[in-house]
Design an enzyme around this catalytic site. Sequence first.
Site, PDB file in Angstrom:
ATOM      1  N   ASP A   8       0.988  -1.223  -0.077  1.00 52.29           N
ATOM      2  CA  ASP A   8      -0.131   0.165  -0.114  1.00 52.29           C
ATOM      3  C   ASP A   8       1.017   1.279  -0.091  1.00 52.29           C
ATOM      4  O   ASP A   8       1.507   1.602   0.878  1.00 52.29           O
ATOM      5  CB  ASP A   8      -0.840  -0.084   1.155  1.00 52.29           C
ATOM      6  CG  ASP A   8      -1.827   1.333   1.304  1.00 52.29           C
ATOM      7  OD1 ASP A   8      -1.904   2.129   0.234  1.00 52.29           O
ATOM      8  OD2 ASP A   8      -2.262   1.350   2.457  1.00 52.29           O
ATOM      9  N   GLY A  10       1.338   4.808   0.224  1.00 48.25           N
ATOM     10  CA  GLY A  10       0.525   6.029   0.650  1.00 48.25           C
ATOM     11  C   GLY A  10       1.256   7.281   0.476  1.00 48.25           C
ATOM     12  O   GLY A  10       2.473   7.084   0.118  1.00 48.25           O
ATOM     13  N   THR A  12       2.766   9.126   2.739  1.00 47.23           N
ATOM     14  CA  THR A  12       3.719   9.488   3.700  1.00 47.23           C
ATOM     15  C   THR A  12       4.365   8.176   3.767  1.00 47.23           C
ATOM     16  O   THR A  12       5.513   8.152   3.693  1.00 47.23           O
ATOM     17  CB  THR A  12       2.975   9.805   5.307  1.00 47.23           C
ATOM     18  OG1 THR A  12       2.316  11.060   4.906  1.00 47.23           O
ATOM     19  CG2 THR A  12       4.064  10.106   5.869  1.00 47.23           C
ATOM     20  N   THR A  14       4.700   3.790   2.786  1.00 45.81           N
ATOM     21  CA  THR A  14       4.708   2.698   2.128  1.00 45.81           C
ATOM     22  C   THR A  14       4.534   1.388   3.005  1.00 45.81           C
ATOM     23  O   THR A  14       5.460   1.119   3.649  1.00 45.81           O
ATOM     24  CB  THR A  14       5.627   2.461   1.047  1.00 45.81           C
ATOM     25  OG1 THR A  14       5.477   3.385   0.183  1.00 45.81           O
ATOM     26  CG2 THR A  14       5.349   0.894   0.311  1.00 45.81           C
ATOM     27  N   LYS A  15       3.362   0.635   3.011  1.00 44.66           N
ATOM     28  CA  LYS A  15       3.206  -0.207   3.855  1.00 44.66           C
ATOM     29  C   LYS A  15       3.334  -1.722   3.317  1.00 44.66           C
ATOM     30  O   LYS A  15       2.782  -1.812   2.095  1.00 44.66           O
ATOM     31  CB  LYS A  15       1.644  -0.396   4.595  1.00 44.66           C
ATOM     32  CG  LYS A  15       1.719   0.668   5.790  1.00 44.66           C
ATOM     33  CD  LYS A  15       1.493   2.308   5.312  1.00 44.66           C
ATOM     34  CE  LYS A  15       0.229   2.386   4.711  1.00 44.66           C
ATOM     35  NZ  LYS A  15      -0.062   3.797   4.313  1.00 44.66           N
ATOM     36  N   GLU A  76      -7.822   1.153  -4.102  1.00 40.43           N
ATOM     37  CA  GLU A  76      -7.328   1.364  -2.774  1.00 40.43           C
ATOM     38  C   GLU A  76      -8.423   1.059  -1.686  1.00 40.43           C
ATOM     39  O   GLU A  76      -8.430   0.369  -0.798  1.00 40.43           O
ATOM     40  CB  GLU A  76      -7.048   2.769  -2.552  1.00 40.43           C
ATOM     41  CG  GLU A  76      -6.265   3.164  -1.024  1.00 40.43           C
ATOM     42  CD  GLU A  76      -5.957   4.498  -1.125  1.00 40.43           C
ATOM     43  OE1 GLU A  76      -5.339   4.667   0.144  1.00 40.43           O
ATOM     44  OE2 GLU A  76      -5.778   5.253  -2.048  1.00 40.43           O
TER      45      GLU A  76
END
Length: 276
Positions: A8, A10, A12, A14-15, A76
Amino acid sequence: MVQAIGIDVGGTLTKVAFFEHNQQLKLLHFPSVDLHIVSEWITSYKEDIQIGLTGGRAEQLKTFLRSHENLQYLVEFDATIAGVNYQLKKDNHEFTDAVITNIGTGTSIHSLKGTEHERIAGTGIGGGTLLGMSALMTGIHQFDEIVELSALGSRSEVDMLVSDIYFGNKTPIDGGLTASNFGDAGLRPLMERSKEDVLATVQGLVGEVISTLSIQCAFAEDIEHIVYIGSTLANNEPLQKIIGNYTKRKKRTPIFLTDNGYSGAIGALLSKIDGK
């Protein structure tokens, strides 16, 4: 052996989510400003690994992953809801209807009813607001430091409460509610405020705006539970407390998931594991 990865990307952070050989869920994160580091980590695995990709900056990461053929992009919102459903089961929650409030750089709010979901609201107030206002007002940029210092501060001399406006007279609504975030700040210059108090008040502003909008959505949808997710909540006990207390005050039930910043990555991973 890792066979699939959910990512994911994002604004800010990145997961990343994947199952290790013992089927234990592993979660990692990287700053989104360093996507080359993420791509280097991915390419350390074999090229035919299955990748589920989602998030607002997914297209940027894809430019680093052109050699990977087994890459699938997911919307998303769909990935996030799939991840939330997995996490709710994992945390032993049994309800099927909920308002899902995803606090990322901004905030997106969804209605989940059984297997159906839709985005119903959102706001630009979120983790980006917390970081930006904190940096502008105190010079502190690091998330962990903001959280740590805010826990030591007080909002009592910066915010204006309903009871402050009525000066001891009977109030038409709960006097303990915030009448104006930073409403008392004009009585003394900002430089006379402690950084701890300012940061606590920024957390209050972010938490109350998000929970107020979420509660309004919950009433409109006739839903009891509000599930708050997103990296902004990770290890952020002050913000969770503000949101949780305000939600309970308004007769709704707040839920904070164990790994509240990884729903999108988990959903992206599950799409490859389940073969969707």
